[in-house]
Design an enzyme around this catalytic site. Structure first.
Site, PDB file in Angstrom:
ATOM      1  N   TRP A 201      62.627  60.826 -22.794  1.00 22.49           N
ATOM      2  CA  TRP A 201      62.373  59.942 -21.657  1.00 22.49           C
ATOM      3  C   TRP A 201      60.959  60.293 -21.180  1.00 22.49           C
ATOM      4  O   TRP A 201      60.738  61.299 -20.517  1.00 22.49           O
ATOM      5  CB  TRP A 201      63.374  60.212 -20.545  1.00 22.49           C
ATOM      6  CG  TRP A 201      64.718  59.559 -20.601  1.00 22.49           C
ATOM      7  CD1 TRP A 201      65.229  58.722 -19.656  1.00 22.49           C
ATOM      8  CD2 TRP A 201      65.762  59.724 -21.579  1.00 22.49           C
ATOM      9  NE1 TRP A 201      66.508  58.347 -19.989  1.00 22.49           N
ATOM     10  CE2 TRP A 201      66.863  58.939 -21.169  1.00 22.49           C
ATOM     11  CE3 TRP A 201      65.867  60.448 -22.773  1.00 22.49           C
ATOM     12  CZ2 TRP A 201      68.042  58.861 -21.906  1.00 22.49           C
ATOM     13  CZ3 TRP A 201      67.035  60.379 -23.497  1.00 22.49           C
ATOM     14  CH2 TRP A 201      68.107  59.587 -23.075  1.00 22.49           C
ATOM     15  N   ILE A 238      60.957  57.550 -28.611  1.00 20.89           N
ATOM     16  CA  ILE A 238      60.370  57.594 -27.274  1.00 20.89           C
ATOM     17  C   ILE A 238      61.014  56.524 -26.404  1.00 20.89           C
ATOM     18  O   ILE A 238      61.070  55.352 -26.774  1.00 20.89           O
ATOM     19  CB  ILE A 238      58.845  57.357 -27.321  1.00 20.89           C
ATOM     20  CG1 ILE A 238      58.127  58.502 -28.032  1.00 20.89           C
ATOM     21  CG2 ILE A 238      58.274  57.153 -25.910  1.00 20.89           C
ATOM     22  CD1 ILE A 238      58.129  59.819 -27.295  1.00 20.89           C
ATOM     23  N   LYS A 239      61.501  56.936 -25.236  1.00 20.80           N
ATOM     24  CA  LYS A 239      61.957  55.986 -24.229  1.00 20.80           C
ATOM     25  C   LYS A 239      60.872  55.867 -23.173  1.00 20.80           C
ATOM     26  O   LYS A 239      60.437  56.859 -22.594  1.00 20.80           O
ATOM     27  CB  LYS A 239      63.255  56.436 -23.579  1.00 20.80           C
ATOM     28  CG  LYS A 239      63.728  55.467 -22.489  1.00 20.80           C
ATOM     29  CD  LYS A 239      64.775  56.080 -21.578  1.00 20.80           C
ATOM     30  CE  LYS A 239      65.140  55.106 -20.457  1.00 20.80           C
ATOM     31  NZ  LYS A 239      66.002  55.726 -19.438  1.00 20.80           N
ATOM     32  N   GLN A 240      60.441  54.629 -22.908  1.00 22.03           N
ATOM     33  CA  GLN A 240      59.354  54.417 -21.940  1.00 22.03           C
ATOM     34  C   GLN A 240      59.645  53.168 -21.109  1.00 22.03           C
ATOM     35  O   GLN A 240      60.280  52.221 -21.597  1.00 22.03           O
ATOM     36  CB  GLN A 240      58.016  54.246 -22.683  1.00 22.03           C
ATOM     37  CG  GLN A 240      56.798  54.076 -21.806  1.00 22.03           C
ATOM     38  CD  GLN A 240      56.607  55.226 -20.846  1.00 22.03           C
ATOM     39  OE1 GLN A 240      57.115  55.170 -19.723  1.00 22.03           O
ATOM     40  NE2 GLN A 240      55.905  56.269 -21.288  1.00 22.03           N
TER      41      GLN A 240
END
Length: 352
Positions: A201, A238-240
């Site tokens: 995150w 990747i969490k964005q």
């Protein structure tokens, strides 16, 4: 949900979002999601066979199985936002089993939630849907409120309860970001050693990133650089947050920037702004999943479909959508998750 239905949901934005052709970073330069993504990307890396097997479990579960795209249900808001505030709209989800049931019925690739939730349900569900254990949280019971991610358990315990992957948050730019960076990098190394995939995150948080009424915490240039730091510590996904605007470095006058970042690498179109985030994930070699955001009621379906269209056409890998699904009746949450997944299943919606 078919293509005409998605066009209808997008309304006046349909033409702009579905027909846009990027003139910034060519789609031909991207490593895009596909059924062969693990073989083409991660099989060339230092990830050991156990990590590859668990990545394969993530990519081959649910309604998006075999597509290279991911739909993950994240429910860590019981800690991050307080349980009462998060589950008041639907008390069903005070019971962790219902969180897992929503992920299964909603056709998700995985469920991401807390140590406590997954540990209680481990023997019943760990073999039925991939578990993603969220390692750290910002606990919300300190007064005055502070914003810091602290570890709630160990990587070994995540492995013990049958997790296929671990997740963690870093607040890049925050007062404690250096400590978080070191902790999470070490945790990811341990998780990879034990064979689990790693999801970051990858958030930015600093009141100094807000200026003249604009929140540059979600600017494309600042979030893009956060992504680049995240892939550097070997996050597999990747969490964005979806980017909103650009020019954070220049507005705040910090870090380093180059004029071509804004003139050549992107534009002010939302798909190009999201593609800049993908660019910083090693040109898509590490998948970008965008977050769904808070629930706002009746508009959630259209907003979620819009986010999915932007992410997919930019070269992203999917959505991680929680509150919009669990803060409504169970059956409606399932339908919302399926609608988002349909965006990634439709061939008519392609790379810009």
């Amino acid at each position: 949900m078919d293509y005409p239905e998605i066009q209808h949901l997008l309304g006046n934005e349909a033409e702009n979002l579905l027909s846009f052709k990027s003139e910034a970073i060519s789609k031909n330069l991207l490593h895009v999601p596909s059924p062969e993504f693990i073989d083409n990307v991660f099989a060339l890396s230092n990830r050991n066979p156990q990590v590859l097997r668990n990545l394969n479990a993530l990519f081959n579960h649910g309604r998006l199985s075999g597509t290279g795209y991911l739909s993950i249900l994240p429910v860590d808001q019981g800690i991050e936002h307080s349980a009462g505030a998060s589950f008041a709209a639907n008390p069903l989800y005070f019971d962790p089993e219902n969180i897992i049931k929503l992920a299964i019925e909603g056709g998700c690739n995985a469920v991401a939630t807390t140590f406590g939730n997954l540990a209680l349900m481990s023997r019943k569900y760990a073999h039925k849907i991939p578990f993603v254990v969220k390692l750290n949280h910002n606990e919300l019971l300190t007064y005055p409120t502070k914003y810091d991610q602290i570890m709630f358990g160990t990587v070994r315990e995540a492995w013990n309860l049958g997790a296929a992957a671990v997740g963690a948050t870093i607040y890049f730019g925050s007062e404690n970001s250096n400590r978080q960076l070191v902790e999470v990098a070490e945790a990811f190394e341990n998780a990879h050693r034990l064979g689990m995939a790693c999801i970051l995150w990858c958030y930015t948080r600093n009141n100094g990133f807000k200026k003249d009424g604009k929140n540059y915490e979600v600017a494309a240039d600042i979030t893009g650089q956060a992504n680049h730091l995240g892939v550097t510590i070997q996050a597999d996904i990747i969490k964005q947050k979806m980017p909103e605007g650009n020019g954070g470095f220049t507005a705040i006058n910090f870090s380093k920037s180059h004029p071509k970042m804004y003139s050549n690498l992107t534009s002010d179109h939302p798909i190009d702004l999201c593609r800049y985030q993908v660019l910083n994930c090693y040109m898509g070699r590490v998948g970008l999943i965008n977050s769904g955001g808070e629930s706002e009621g009746a508009s959630d379906l259209a907003a979620s479909v819009k986010t999915a269209v932007i992410n997919k056409r930019a070269g992203g890998m999917g959505l991680i959508l929680g509150r919009r699904a669990f803060q409504r009746p169970f059956s409606e949450g399932v339908l919302l998750l399926e609608a988002v997944q349909d965006v990634y299943r439709l061939r008519e919606i392609d790379l810009a």
